[in-house]
Design an enzyme around this catalytic site. Structure first.
Site, short mmCIF file in Angstrom:
data_model
loop_
_atom_site.label_atom_id
_atom_site.label_comp_id
_atom_site.label_asym_id
_atom_site.label_seq_id
_atom_site.Cartn_x
_atom_site.Cartn_y
_atom_site.Cartn_z
N HIS A 1 -8.48 -1.99 -9.08
CA HIS A 1 -8.33 -0.79 -8.26
C HIS A 1 -7.25 0.14 -8.81
O HIS A 1 -7.45 1.35 -8.86
CB HIS A 1 -8.02 -1.20 -6.82
CG HIS A 1 -7.78 -0.06 -5.90
ND1 HIS A 1 -8.79 0.80 -5.51
CD2 HIS A 1 -6.65 0.40 -5.30
CE1 HIS A 1 -8.30 1.72 -4.70
NE2 HIS A 1 -7.00 1.50 -4.56
N ASP B 1 0.85 -1.19 0.00
CA ASP B 1 0.00 0.00 0.00
C ASP B 1 0.88 1.24 0.00
O ASP B 1 1.58 1.50 0.97
CB ASP B 1 -0.89 -0.04 1.26
CG ASP B 1 -2.17 0.77 1.06
OD1 ASP B 1 -2.14 1.73 0.28
OD2 ASP B 1 -3.18 0.42 1.70
#
Lengths: 177, 404
Positions: B314, B222
Site C-alpha cells: 500500500h 495511519d
C-alpha cells in the site's frame, strides 16, 4: 451590497453580546448589562397573532434598583414587559425590578419582553434590533436606554406557551391542574 | 514497622517542638487536604474546560489532533431555500460555534445543563457541489472543485454519498459531542434535512501519548506521512490562497467511508499484514527500518533479491509521485452493526484535506484503484466532497461573502 456590509458590521455587536464578552469587559459599574439575548422566531412566514417574546439575562450593576419598563424596535409597534403567573401570561404592571448587583433571567415560561403588532417577519437567524428602557439611578440620569443591535431569531420549544392575546392559560400547564 | 525506639524519639520530638507546632501541623494537613480536594476537582473537569481556538484564518477541526469522537453530518437544503436563507442559517451556526466552542451553552439551548464544557469541541462547516448547483453559485466555487468520480473499487451506497452542507463536529467527550450535534441540527431544521450522519472515533485523551500516530482498526498506524501541523508545508498543501474571498483560508475535503473486511484480514499472519501495507505493525516503521518516520527505501532488496517493500504494498502505491500529490489525512474509525450479515462492520471515515483535490488527491486515488493489494480488504462505500469555508473572526459570519 451596501446593506449586506451593514449586516456584517452590526453582527459584531450581536456576537459579543451573546458571548458576554463586551459587557463583562467594558461595562461601567453604573450600568445595566443585557447578555444572552434572543428572540423567538416563527418557522413559517407569519408569526402567531403577530407577537413574539424576547429573552435575555439582565444584570443590574448600579447601587439602586432598576426597572425594565419597555422598549422599541423597528420590527414591532409595541414592546411590553410580560410575565407568566400560574400559566397565564399577562402584562407586568410596574415593569421588571432588578435589585442592585442582581440578575434576572427573561426566559420562556417566565418573565419576558413581548414584541406586539409585528411589522416584519422574524425568521430563524433574522437579526432584530431592540432598545430596552430602564428606570433607576444612572449617575445623574433617571433612565437609560440599552441598545441591542442584533437579537438572533431562534426557534425554541421551551416554555410551552403560545403567544396568543393575553391572558390565556398555557395548554401544557393547565392540563396538570 | 515502627520500633519502640522510633516511637520514643518521635514523641520526644513532638514534645520538644511544643504545642503550637502540633496545631500548625494539623492546619497544614487540613490545608493540604482541602488543596488536594480542590486540585482533584479541577483535574476532574480539566477536559471539559479544554478549548480549541474557533476563530482565525482557518476553521477549527482540521489543523489539530483528531479528537476522540466525531460526527460528520450532511444536510440537504429544503426546496425554495435561497442564498438569503442560507445567510440566516449561517448566522445561527456562527453564533452556536462562537458560544459552544468557548464552553458556553448555545442560546436558547433547552438542555443547557448537558453542555458542561467544550472538551476541545470543533465545528467545521463546508458545502458540497450540489449546493452550488442548486443555488446557481457555481461561479463562486473553488477552482476545479467537484464530486469525486466513481472508481472501479467503489461500492457506493447513496446513504453515505454527497450532501449540500457538511457539519463536522468533533470533541473529546461523546456526550458533549452528541449534544452539540443535536443543537446544531435543531437550529438547522428550518433550512435543511439531514442526509447522513457518520459517527467516528479515535483513542480517548490520555490513553496514548501525545504525538503518537493513531491506529486504524486493521492495527496499522495511519497518517505517518502527513504534513506536520503548524508548518508552512501544511499551509501550502491544505489552505486555499486564491479565489473567491469566502474560500481563501479554507480547503477542500474528500470524505470516504471505507469498509474493512476484518473477518478475512484477521486470517492473515502478521508478516503478510506487514507486506500488504509495507510497514511493521508494531513500530509503524517502513519494512527494513526501525522508526515510524524513517525514510522509505522503495529500492531496497533482501538477500533473495526481492523488494523489501513489495510491489503491491500500500505505501508504495499510495506514496506521492511528486510534490503536488501531498494532502492531509485526519481519519476516524467507525464500527456499526451490519444487520443483514449479523456481523460487525468496521472501517474508516477517511479524509483528505487539500488545496485542490483534483491535483493532489485524485491522482493518488486513481493509482490505488488500479492496483493496491489492500483493496482486497477495503471497500469504499461512501464518498463526498465539500468546500470548507475560510475561518472567521468574532463578528463575521461563516461563508458570508458566498451567500451575500
Amino acid at each position: 451590497m451596501r446593506s449586506k456590509f451593514a449586516v456584517a458590521l452590526s453582527l459584531v455587536a450581536a456576537m459579543t453580546i451573546s458571548l458576554g464578552i463586551t459587557p463583562a469587559a467594558t461595562a461601567a459599574t453604573n450600568d445595566v448589562v443585557v447578555t444572552r439575548a434572543w428572540v423567538r422566531s416563527a418557522a413559517n412566514a407569519d408569526q402567531a397573532m403577530m407577537m413574539t417574546g424576547v429573552f435575555a439575562k439582565i444584570t443590574n450593576r448600579t447601587s439602586k434598583t432598576v426597572t425594565l419598563t419597555g422598549g422599541t424596535t423597528s420590527f414591532a409597534g409595541v414592546v411590553e414587559v410580560h410575565q407568566v403567573v400560574d400559566g397565564v401570561m399577562a402584562k407586568k404592571n410596574g415593569g421588571i425590578k432588578i435589585a442592585p448587583g442582581k440578575s434576572v433571567m427573561l426566559q420562556p415560561g417566565g418573565l419576558h419582553v413581548m414584541l406586539l403588532n409585528l411589522k416584519k417577519k422574524i425568521l430563524p437567524g433574522t437579526l432584530v434590533d431592540l432598545k430596552l428602557t430602564f428606570t433607576g439611578t444612572f449617575g445623574t440620569a433617571k433612565s437609560k436606554v440599552v441598545t441591542i443591535k442584533n437579537l438572533i431569531g431562534k426557534i425554541s420549544a421551551a416554555g410551552g406557551e403560545s403567544y396568543s392575546p393575553s391572558p390565556m392559560p398555557m395548554p401544557s400547564m393547565s392540563a396538570t391542574k | 514497622m515502627l520500633t519502640r525506639r522510633q516511637i520514643l524519639f518521635g514523641s520526644i520530638a513532638t514534645v520538644g517542638a511544643g504545642a503550637t507546632s502540633i496545631i500548625s501541623g494539623a492546619d497544614a494537613a487540613n490545608a493540604y487536604r482541602e488543596g488536594f480536594a480542590a486540585a482533584q476537582k479541577l483535574a476532574g473537569s480539566k477536559l471539559a474546560k479544554s478549548k480549541l481556538t474557533w476563530h482565525g484564518k482557518h476553521q477549527a477541526g482540521i489543523e489539530s489532533r483528531a479528537q476522540a469522537h466525531t460526527n460528520f453530518v450532511a444536510l440537504n437544503i429544503l426546496p425554495n431555500i435561497t442564498a438569503d436563507d442560507m445567510l440566516r442559517w449561517m448566522v445561527l451556526l456562527t453564533d452556536n460555534i462562537s458560544t459552544m466552542c468557548a464552553g458556553i451553552p448555545a442560546l436558547a439551548d433547552p438542555q443547557p445543563d448537558v453542555f458542561v464544557g467544550a472538551a476541545n469541541l470543533s465545528i467545521t462547516v463546508g458545502f458540497g457541489p450540489s449546493l452550488f448547483k442548486k443555488l446557481k453559485l457555481e461561479s463562486n466555487q473553488p477552482a476545479s472543485f467537484d464530486a469525486i468520480p466513481k472508481f472501479s473499487i467503489d461500492e457506493l451506497q447513496s446513504e453515505y454519498c454527497d450532501g449540500d452542507v457538511l457539519l463536522h463536529i468533533a470533541a473529546d467527550d461523546l456526550q458533549i459531542m452528541n449534544h452539540v450535534t443535536r443543537t446544531l441540527i435543531s437550529d438547522s431544521k428550518s433550512f435543511a434535512k439531514m442526509h447522513w450522519l457518520q459517527n467516528g472515533f479515535t483513542n480517548a485523551v490520555g490513553t496514548v501519548p501525545e504525538g503518537v500516530t493513531q491506529r486504524n482498526l486493521m492495527g496499522q498506524v495511519d497518517g505517518t506521512d502527513n504534513p506536520e501541523l503548524g508548518t508552512e508545508n501544511f499551509a501550502q498543501r491544505v489552505w486555499i490562497d486564491d479565489g473567491p474571498a469566502w474560500i481563501v483560508g479554507g480547503t477542500q475535503l474528500a470524505l470516504r467511508r471505507i469498509r474493512m473486511n476484518l473477518n478475512t484480514w484477521d486470517l492473515l499472519g502478521r508478516t503478510e499484514k506487514e507486506a500488504v501495507i509495507g510497514r511493521h505493525l508494531d513500530t509503524g516503521a517502513p519494512l527494513g527500518k526501525t522508526n515510524e518516520r524513517d525514510a522509505i527505501d522503495f529500492e531496497a532488496v533482501d538477500d533473495r533479491g526481492l523488494k523489501v517493500i513489495p510491489e503491491f504494498a500500500h505505501i508504495r502505491r499510495a506514496a506521492s509521485q511528486n510534490l503536488d500529490e501531498i494532502f492531509f489525512r485526519r481519519p476516524f474509525n467507525y464500527q456499526v452493526l451490519d444487520a443483514s450479515a449479523g456481523q460487525l462492520e468496521a472501517g474508516l471515515l477517511w479524509t483528505a484535506y487539500a488545496r485542490d483535490l483534483s491535483k493532489q488527491y485524485l491522482p493518488v486515488q486513481r493509482r490505488l484503484a488500479q492496483f493496491d493489494l489492500l483493496n482486497k480488504w477495503t471497500t469504499p462505500i461512501g464518498s463526498a466532497t465539500f468546500a470548507i469555508a475560510r475561518g472567521i473572526d468574532p463578528g463575521e459570519i461563516i461563508a458570508e461573502e458566498l451567500f451575500s
